[in-house]
Write an enzyme that holds these catalytic residues in place. Structure first.
Site, PDB file in Angstrom:
ATOM      1  N   ASP A  64       0.837  -1.203   0.000  1.00 16.30           N
ATOM      2  CA  ASP A  64       0.000   0.000   0.000  1.00 16.30           C
ATOM      3  C   ASP A  64       0.878   1.261   0.000  1.00 16.30           C
ATOM      4  OD1 ASP A  64      -2.835   0.874   0.413  1.00 16.30           O
ATOM      5  OD2 ASP A  64      -1.996   1.828   2.196  1.00 16.30           O
ATOM      6  N   GLU A  70      14.897 -14.959   1.319  1.00 21.12           N
ATOM      7  CA  GLU A  70      15.219 -15.899   2.403  1.00 21.12           C
ATOM      8  C   GLU A  70      14.313 -17.125   2.333  1.00 21.12           C
ATOM      9  OE1 GLU A  70      14.584 -13.776   6.050  1.00 21.12           O
ATOM     10  OE2 GLU A  70      16.033 -12.212   5.520  1.00 21.12           O
TER      11      GLU A  70
HETATM   12  C1  NOJ Z   1      -4.483   2.844  -0.805  1.00 15.57           C
HETATM   13  C2  NOJ Z   1      -5.580   1.855  -0.534  1.00 15.57           C
HETATM   14  O1  NOJ Z   1      -5.844   1.143  -1.704  1.00 15.57           O
HETATM   15  C3  NOJ Z   1      -6.766   2.657  -0.062  1.00 15.57           C
HETATM   16  O2  NOJ Z   1      -7.928   1.908  -0.014  1.00 15.57           O
HETATM   17  C4  NOJ Z   1      -6.418   3.239   1.285  1.00 15.57           C
HETATM   18  O3  NOJ Z   1      -7.475   4.071   1.711  1.00 15.57           O
HETATM   19  C5  NOJ Z   1      -5.145   4.071   1.203  1.00 15.57           C
HETATM   20  N1  NOJ Z   1      -4.107   3.434   0.447  1.00 15.57           N
HETATM   21  C6  NOJ Z   1      -4.610   4.327   2.577  1.00 15.57           C
HETATM   22  O4  NOJ Z   1      -4.110   3.142   3.121  1.00 15.57           O
END
Ligand code: NOJ
Length: 588
Positions: free
Chosen positions: A249, A300
């Site tokens: 993310d 790893e």
């Molecule tokens: C991207 C994620 O796909 C989204 O759903 C989220 O709100 C934001 N990052 C923050 O984590």
């Protein structure tokens, strides 16, 4: 689409929910056959170069306990439908311990499962059942920020200014005479300031902390070696459990420019980045060192594991830095997702994707929908779709034309699935699900909606629970009829039960396309552009298959050939508007 309902089992019996993977292996006579693809692809290696990866949004996939929120046991119970569809892997959006302020992207414990989704045992059962069916499992890692409920943040607040625990986050003194102004002018992606002021234990106003997203999502300080070490261990925790990889993310946001300089955004200050240049919190060079480190952690472990970057970075030549040989393996191609249904623009983005990714030895990825964007069935029907994250709601104008959107989405998906590389499919797109555009205000949950005081609808419209069975409560999402976001009343035709085995249904189209893609090796092929079809047409050959997509309004004459799969039934040797066909040319 047809209303005719094909037989389809509803939610699993208790029996199938408690079935162990070992039982599966011993008792299921079909399974021996199904296990082979995984074994084969392990031998072949680098499965992710051509894999079709299905995104499961756990809250909305299948709900085994009837509380209105999907869960891991629900996923286990529906894995066979994904085998039937023909995908290679699943990626699960977060199911970790979380107060769910951002639907799980606010993690309070990276190494446990939130009770609304089940337990770690449920995860293991699901993973083993997936592996036994030849499906790889990718989990979501959220390293840019934690939840404000995470023990690290609670300690940081309690321990106060200058403490070791505060140094894990981005705490700063405020500006102004009494520190009453935020440390800089950064805006949260979800709206409003990216800083929140704390209150000291004695009730006086304290320092501020940075949150690029909601105030319940404090950003971690990735210059701190302690954080780096913790995340190595988090990766190992899931790798030891057997996961095949991580979707990472906000993989372009973890390092902020030194000194945290002000940033004056040219347009939408709260965007995920995209083509914005020199943003002090997006795309900083320092993130790459982190991924080189993680690459080694993955090595790893035996087997072929993958890191996929969620990085809203343009141009593609810059995004390619995320997938250099010693960094991540894949990055979502959001440039492709954001390309309108226009042949010249599609040809250009396909060319630049292949050039950029292949330039660093990585496969291109292709994606049209996910849990953050308007479903492409609706998006492609709009000339000027709202910006990422804004959504469509009851007062939006114009509303997408459902039939036009569905035709374009089917054509766009068939085009995407013909491209070499790895493709991502977001749950529900195989059913042709449109965005839910009429959700009532009271049902909305996305922090975007709240932080914009209702001026941006946000992303709830693409997150509505899936319709499995046209005739059951909550369309078979569960047995109680509860649903954390209300499902539109007219989704019967979109339900899986209305489409399975039905010629011409969107589900049949995806199933045929995935089978042909695999059998004919399109994912590992090479495209060659075909000329002479006109400016509104995307035409190429890949692994002996001719692919033609008509984005214009005039029918296009087809070469003599045998149709492999087509996004609409073809009645003559011409390809209508908003249609894609795969065919094998015949001499003469
Ligand atoms: C991207 C994620 O796909 C989204 O759903 C989220 O709100 C934001 N990052 C923050 O984590």
């Amino acid at each position: 689409m047809t209303l005719e309902s094909a037989p389809e089992s509803s939610l699993p019996t208790n029996d199938s929910l408690t079935r162990t993977p070992a039982d599966d292996i011993v008792t299921d006579p079909v399974l021996d056959l199904i296990v082979d693809p995984l074994a084969e692809s392990i031998k072949g290696g680098e499965w992710w170069r051509s894999a079709v990866i299905y995104q499961i949004y756990p809250r909305s996939f299948a709900d085994s306990n009837g509380d209105g929120i999907g869960d891991l046991a629900g996923i286990t119970s529906r894995l066979d439908s994904l085998v039937d569809l023909g995908v290679d892997a699943i990626w699960l959006s977060p199911f970790f311990t979380s107060p769910q302020r951002d639907a799980g992207y606010d993690v309070a414990d990276y190494c446990d499962v939130d009770p609304i989704f089940g337990t770690l045992d449920d995860f293991d059962t699901m993973e083993q059942a997936a592996h036994a069916r030849g499906l790889r499992v990718i989990v979501d890692l959220v390293p840019n920020h934690t939840s404000s409920d995470h023990a690290w943040f609670i300690a940081a607040l309690a321990d106060g200014e200058g403490s070791e625990t505060r140094a894990r986050y981005m705490f700063r003194d405020g500006l102004g005479e009494n520190g009453e102004l935020p440390p800089n002018n950064w805006q949260s992606v979800f709206g409003g300031a990216a800083w929140t002021r704390t209150t000291n234990p004695d009730g006086t106003p304290g320092q501020w902390y940075l949150h690029l997203f909601d105030s319940s999502q404090p950003d971690l300080d990735w210059t701190n070696p302690w954080i780096r070490n913790e995340f190595r261990e988090i990766l190992r925790f899931w790798l030891r459990r057997g996961v095949d990889g991580f979707r990472v993310d906000v993989a372009h946001g973890m390092i902020k420019a030194a000194g945290l300089p002000d940033y004056f955004a040219p347009k939408d200050g709260g965007s995920m980045g995209g083509d914005a240049v020199d943003v002090p919190y997006w795309g900083q060079e320092g993130v790459h060192e982190i991924y080189r480190d993680w690459h080694l952690v993955l090595e790893e472990f035996e087997g072929d594991r993958v890191l996929c970057a969620e990085a809203w970075v343009e141009p593609l030549s810059k995004l390619a830095h995320w997938v250099r040989p010693d960094e991540m393996h894949q990055a979502f191609n959001f440039s492709y997702l954001e390309t309108p249904w226009s042949a010249p623009e599609l040809r250009a983005v396909i060319d630049s994707s292949i050039e950029a990714f292949h330039g660093v030895g990585a496969p291109s990825t292709w994606v049209l929908s996910n849990h953050d964007v308007i479903r492409h069935t609706s998006r492609l029907a709009l000339d000027a779709p709202p910006l990422q994250g804004a959504g469509i709601g009851p007062l939006s104008t114009p509303k997408p034309d459902e039939a036009l959107g569905l035709a374009r989405a089917r054509a766009a998906s068939l085009l995407m699935l013909a491209l070499p590389g790895s493709a991502y499919v977001y749950q529900g797109e195989e059913l042709g699900l449109p965005e839910a555009t009429d959700l009532p205000d009271a049902a909305r949950q996305d922090p975007t909606w709240f932080r914009h005081n209702g001026e941006k609808y946000g992303r709830d419209g693409c997150r509505v629970p899936l319709p499995w069975d046209a005739d059951l409560p909550a369309y078979g999402f569960n047995t109680t009829g509860d649903s954390w976001l209300p499902q539109p009343g007219d989704w019967q035709d979109y339900a899986r039960s209305s489409q399975v085995g039905v010629p011409g249904s969107t589900l049949s189209l995806y199933t045929a396309a995935l089978r042909e893609r695999r059998d004919r090796g399109l994912g590992v092929g090479t495209i060659e552009w075909l000329e002479g079809y006109g400016p509104e047409v995307v035409a190429f050959s890949n692994a002996g298959v001719i692919v033609i997509a008509n984005t214009g309004s005039v029918p296009v004459e087809l070469p003599v050939g045998d149709i492999v799969v087509s996004s609409e039934a073809l009645t003559e040797a011409a390809l209508p508007a908003d249609t894609t066909v795969w065919l094998i040319a015949r001499e003469g």
